[in-house]
Motif scaffolding. Structure first.
Motif, mmCIF file in Angstrom:
data_model
loop_
_atom_site.group_PDB
_atom_site.id
_atom_site.type_symbol
_atom_site.label_atom_id
_atom_site.label_comp_id
_atom_site.label_asym_id
_atom_site.label_seq_id
_atom_site.Cartn_x
_atom_site.Cartn_y
_atom_site.Cartn_z
ATOM 1 N N ALA A 7 12.888 -69.132 66.149
ATOM 2 C CA ALA A 7 13.771 -69.034 67.320
ATOM 3 C C ALA A 7 15.207 -69.367 66.956
ATOM 4 O O ALA A 7 15.488 -70.437 66.422
ATOM 5 C CB ALA A 7 13.279 -69.976 68.422
ATOM 6 N N HIS A 8 16.104 -68.445 67.241
ATOM 7 C CA HIS A 8 17.530 -68.668 67.051
ATOM 8 C C HIS A 8 18.221 -68.298 68.361
ATOM 9 O O HIS A 8 18.189 -67.146 68.776
ATOM 10 C CB HIS A 8 18.079 -67.808 65.906
ATOM 11 C CG HIS A 8 17.442 -68.090 64.586
ATOM 12 N ND1 HIS A 8 18.034 -68.891 63.626
ATOM 13 C CD2 HIS A 8 16.249 -67.703 64.066
ATOM 14 C CE1 HIS A 8 17.241 -68.957 62.560
ATOM 15 N NE2 HIS A 8 16.156 -68.244 62.812
ATOM 16 N N ILE A 9 18.824 -69.265 69.002
ATOM 17 C CA ILE A 9 19.446 -69.032 70.301
ATOM 18 C C ILE A 9 20.883 -69.521 70.238
ATOM 19 O O ILE A 9 21.154 -70.619 69.746
ATOM 20 C CB ILE A 9 18.702 -69.803 71.419
ATOM 21 C CG1 ILE A 9 17.220 -69.421 71.432
ATOM 22 C CG2 ILE A 9 19.326 -69.536 72.773
ATOM 23 C CD1 ILE A 9 16.395 -70.252 72.398
ATOM 24 N N VAL A 19 24.839 -76.941 78.567
ATOM 25 C CA VAL A 19 23.769 -76.725 77.589
ATOM 26 C C VAL A 19 23.131 -78.080 77.290
ATOM 27 O O VAL A 19 23.783 -78.999 76.803
ATOM 28 C CB VAL A 19 24.311 -76.102 76.287
ATOM 29 C CG1 VAL A 19 23.180 -75.888 75.290
ATOM 30 C CG2 VAL A 19 25.027 -74.784 76.580
ATOM 31 N N ARG A 20 21.844 -78.209 77.619
ATOM 32 C CA ARG A 20 21.144 -79.477 77.434
ATOM 33 C C ARG A 20 19.829 -79.248 76.688
ATOM 34 O O ARG A 20 19.155 -78.231 76.903
ATOM 35 C CB ARG A 20 20.867 -80.144 78.795
ATOM 36 C CG ARG A 20 22.108 -80.414 79.607
ATOM 37 C CD ARG A 20 21.759 -80.997 80.978
ATOM 38 N NE ARG A 20 21.114 -82.307 80.839
ATOM 39 C CZ ARG A 20 20.612 -82.971 81.887
ATOM 40 N NH1 ARG A 20 20.644 -82.434 83.104
ATOM 41 N NH2 ARG A 20 20.056 -84.159 81.707
ATOM 42 N N ARG A 21 19.489 -80.197 75.844
ATOM 43 C CA ARG A 21 18.272 -80.074 75.040
ATOM 44 C C ARG A 21 17.510 -81.391 75.094
ATOM 45 O O ARG A 21 18.087 -82.465 74.912
ATOM 46 C CB ARG A 21 18.635 -79.734 73.599
ATOM 47 C CG ARG A 21 17.442 -79.508 72.684
ATOM 48 C CD ARG A 21 17.925 -79.091 71.299
ATOM 49 N NE ARG A 21 16.814 -78.769 70.404
ATOM 50 C CZ ARG A 21 16.971 -78.331 69.162
ATOM 51 N NH1 ARG A 21 18.188 -78.155 68.675
ATOM 52 N NH2 ARG A 21 15.927 -78.047 68.411
ATOM 53 N N LEU A 98 14.488 -59.330 71.271
ATOM 54 C CA LEU A 98 15.859 -59.764 71.523
ATOM 55 C C LEU A 98 15.983 -59.975 73.015
ATOM 56 O O LEU A 98 15.667 -59.071 73.795
ATOM 57 C CB LEU A 98 16.837 -58.682 71.048
ATOM 58 C CG LEU A 98 18.311 -59.069 70.861
ATOM 59 C CD1 LEU A 98 18.458 -60.072 69.728
ATOM 60 C CD2 LEU A 98 19.132 -57.823 70.567
ATOM 61 N N TRP A 99 16.377 -61.164 73.435
ATOM 62 C CA TRP A 99 16.490 -61.427 74.878
ATOM 63 C C TRP A 99 17.831 -62.063 75.186
ATOM 64 O O TRP A 99 18.502 -62.631 74.320
ATOM 65 C CB TRP A 99 15.337 -62.306 75.375
ATOM 66 C CG TRP A 99 15.236 -63.686 74.772
ATOM 67 C CD1 TRP A 99 14.515 -64.042 73.678
ATOM 68 C CD2 TRP A 99 15.884 -64.868 75.237
ATOM 69 N NE1 TRP A 99 14.670 -65.384 73.423
ATOM 70 C CE2 TRP A 99 15.504 -65.926 74.369
ATOM 71 C CE3 TRP A 99 16.739 -65.150 76.297
ATOM 72 C CZ2 TRP A 99 15.957 -67.237 74.532
ATOM 73 C CZ3 TRP A 99 17.200 -66.453 76.467
ATOM 74 C CH2 TRP A 99 16.807 -67.480 75.593
ATOM 75 N N GLU A 597 17.831 -64.529 69.075
ATOM 76 C CA GLU A 597 17.705 -64.469 70.522
ATOM 77 C C GLU A 597 19.005 -64.985 71.124
ATOM 78 O O GLU A 597 19.549 -65.978 70.685
ATOM 79 C CB GLU A 597 16.526 -65.320 70.989
ATOM 80 C CG GLU A 597 15.234 -64.879 70.319
ATOM 81 C CD GLU A 597 14.078 -65.760 70.717
ATOM 82 O OE1 GLU A 597 14.184 -66.415 71.756
ATOM 83 O OE2 GLU A 597 13.082 -65.792 69.984
ATOM 84 N N VAL A 598 19.480 -64.288 72.128
ATOM 85 C CA VAL A 598 20.825 -64.510 72.611
ATOM 86 C C VAL A 598 20.816 -64.895 74.076
ATOM 87 O O VAL A 598 20.049 -64.349 74.844
ATOM 88 C CB VAL A 598 21.667 -63.220 72.470
ATOM 89 C CG1 VAL A 598 23.119 -63.484 72.794
ATOM 90 C CG2 VAL A 598 21.527 -62.650 71.081
ATOM 91 N N THR A 599 21.671 -65.810 74.470
ATOM 92 C CA THR A 599 21.966 -66.030 75.884
ATOM 93 C C THR A 599 23.443 -65.813 76.084
ATOM 94 O O THR A 599 24.253 -66.068 75.194
ATOM 95 C CB THR A 599 21.604 -67.456 76.332
ATOM 96 O OG1 THR A 599 22.359 -68.388 75.585
ATOM 97 C CG2 THR A 599 20.133 -67.715 76.155
#
Length: 600
Positions: A7-9, A19-21, A98-99, A597-599
């Motif tokens: 996973a690469h976002i 952006v929170r993790r 790809l999303w 994977e992109v946002t």
């Protein structure tokens, strides 16, 4: 930023605090949120722990309106919010999926063209889930709001519903949860944003949001009016609310004096902001610029609105049929009678239509509509100017704008409706369906407004009433239970008496903007004519440009016309004219060889 295994976002356009993790020990579940997540650290940690036990729903229903990614080992679940203010799109890629939270970059990557069936159906039919799992582009898939995209190695992508609370509540029992979730949605935004501003139209929705925000700290409340709206009582209510809250600084914008109105500023499409879906806000661009100018001058870091209030505090007319199906038959009959009386309609046609809708399964209604559109018949219910009370109780229908379509255009729309008929569930209830479609339409409209505001004025716009938990709390009360014949938003009164001014909760009037829209359309008719004369839908053989122009000319003369459809057609044509489809606009080559994977 999120780089673990396959996973690469990455994100662009979000503030650092958006952006929170939340990570656990190695091998445990992980939760990532992007957007307006209002969860406390404890709530986020509890959601991660729940996800680790397989309870995905709680992790995907955090306070706020955000994208949520949940990872356990190699499986990902990706979900937007329930209202569709944050939507997930995806396409298959060579090494996986790809999303993104925007469809246009994926369309550029896949070299996909706009989907004319979706574009046309959006303003020609009602009661149809036009998008479903599609998007505004061919081959780009959409994850419907309330669902999650599930990705795992060596498995096909799939979507699954995010379980919503199923316990049904009465208005009295549910009012406490409604108050708590809305108060939290507003209060946590105030606490985290610094300087804030809000809309204060004078209506129940914006007045409630502004009053709750003022209880937490100082803010600027902005009221917009014009020469025609000034004939209504919005300003009187807004001034009273502002006067009664010492924390409120009241800013007033008079559009007529400022020289702004509907459809101003559309002369040069090249300078207009691009949004991922066609945006009604383009038709209000000059008005919104004037309305938000005091907020930006004030230094606001977040602008609150009452958008979505009609979708969560009110109900759609077809809820009366859901009430009948739920076994409350006498109450449903009484409500239908009251509805006909309020609309000054003959009772028997209204009762007859309600009975037909009750007897007809949704897939059958869609099949009939598809046939009507495809054959060019005008027998179907037409929702437009002068929509009758009986037509408001139908499953679905084609609007007046269907007359603008060519034979090819009709076939395209009919094919989409046929496809929806083949996948529609026969146990669907009309009220619940229409409620969901209206909510998603509002969510998309808010998303594009927020996108434009961030681009144009650097000001994020928030709609607390569209938050996940707010929708859950309000919709746990069936539409027929949260409304009463002859009353106006009794749920708001039940939830906020003692917390919001009583005179606001007792308001029974609602301002219509029709005369202002007509005035702006009349003034800007030459520009709008140029837009429609260059119609790309007409050039594609899907739209009869002459018929659309005739409707525009009728509206400019002040005659009854499908104003919403005209507005939608104009912004759709502007969207097509400014659509950045070149792959290099969105993508550049890198040395990475892994799935990305992109946002947005």
């Amino acid at each position: 930023m999120f780089d673990d295994g396959p996973a690469h976002i990455w994100t662009t356009g979000f503030e650092p605090g958006e952006v929170r993790r939340c990570s656990g020990r190695s091998g445990q579940a992980e939760v990532l949120t992007i957007g307006c997540c209002l969860a406390t650290r404890e709530e986020l940690s509890a959601a991660r722990a729940d996800a680790g036990r397989g309870a995905w729903a709680s992790a995907l229903r955090l306070p706020g309106s955000c994208l949520t990614v949940v990872r356990e080992r190699t499986e990902l679940r990706i979900a937007g919010d329930r209202a569709g203010t944050m939507t997930v799109y995806w396409i298959p890629a060579r090494e996986g999926v790809l999303w993104a939270t925007a469809a246009a970059p994926l369309a550029a990557f896949a070299e996909a063209e706009p989907n004319p069936a979706v574009l046309l159906s959006a303003f020609t039919v009602q009661g149809v889930d036009v998008l479903a799992a599609d998007s505004h582009f061919h081959t780009v898939r959409r994850v419907p709001p309330g669902h999650a995209l599930v990705l795992a190695p060596d498995r096909q992508p799939r979507t699954e519903a995010v379980q919503a609370p199923s316990a049904e509540r009465s208005l009295e029992d549910g009012a406490i949860a409604v108050r708590e979730t809305i108060t939290t949605a507003v209060g946590r935004r105030v606490a985290s944003s610094g300087r804030i501003s809000s809309d204060l139209s004078g209506g129940v929705d914006s007045g409630t949001v502004t009053s709750l925000a003022a209880a937490c700290g100082p803010l600027l409340a902005v009221t917009y009016t014009d020469a025609r709206m000034g004939e209504q009582d919005d300003m009187r209510y807004a001034e009273r609310v502002a006067h009664d809250h010492t924390q409120i600084t009241h800013g007033q914008v008079h559009g007529t004096r400022a020289g702004v109105q509907h459809f101003d500023g559309l002369e040069d499409p090249a300078v207009l902001p691009f949004t991922d879906t066609p945006s009604f806000t383009l038709g209000l661009l000059a008005i919104k610029a004037a309305q938000l100018a005091p907020a930006t001058a004030y230094g606001s870091r977040a602008h609150l609105t009452g958008r979505g209030g009609d979708d969560v505090l009110d109900a759609v007319p077809t809820m009366v049929i859901d009430q009948y199906r739920a076994g409350h038959r006498l109450d449903a009959l009484r409500r239908t009678t009251a509805f006909a009386r309020a609309r000054r309609a003959a009772l028997w046609p209204v009762l007859g239509q309600a009975a037909r809708t009750q007897r007809t399964p949704y897939p059958q209604a869609l099949a009939v509509l598809a046939d009507t559109i495809g054959t060019g018949s005008e027998r179907a219910a037409q929702r437009g100017p002068g929509t009758s009370a009986a037509q408001m109780l139908t499953w679905c229908g084609n609007g007046a704008a269907t007359a603008w379509l060519t034979r090819t255009g009709r076939a395209v729309v009919a094919d989409l409706v046929t496809a929806r008929a083949q996948t529609a569930r026969p146990d669907t209830a009309p009220g619940a369906l229409h409620e969901r479609l209206a909510l998603e339409l509002m969510g998309d409209g808010h998303a594009t407004f927020d996108q434009i505001s961030r681009l144009q004025w650097g000001l994020p716009v928030h709609a607390p009433l569209l938050d996940n938990l707010v929708v859950d709390a309000c919709h746990a009360i069936p539409g027929y239970a949260r409304t009463k014949p002859g009353d106006f938003k009794p749920l708001a009164r039940a939830a906020f008496t003692g917390h919001v001014p009583d005179y606001l909760l007792q308001r029974r009037t609602k301002t219509a903007f029709t005369s202002s829209l007509y005035a702006g359309l009349r003034t800007n008719a030459p520009t709008l004519r140029r837009i429609l004369t260059r119609s790309l839908l007409a050039q594609a053989g899907l739209l009869d440009g002459a018929k659309a122009l005739a409707s525009l000319d009728s509206a400019a003369r002040g005659e009854p016309a499908p104003l919403a459809a005209l507005h939608a057609l104009v912004v759709t044509e502007l969207w097509l004219a400014t659509l950045p489809t070149a792959r290099t606009t969105w993508w550049e080559k890198t040395t990475a060889h892994k799935q990305q994977e992109v946002t947005r």
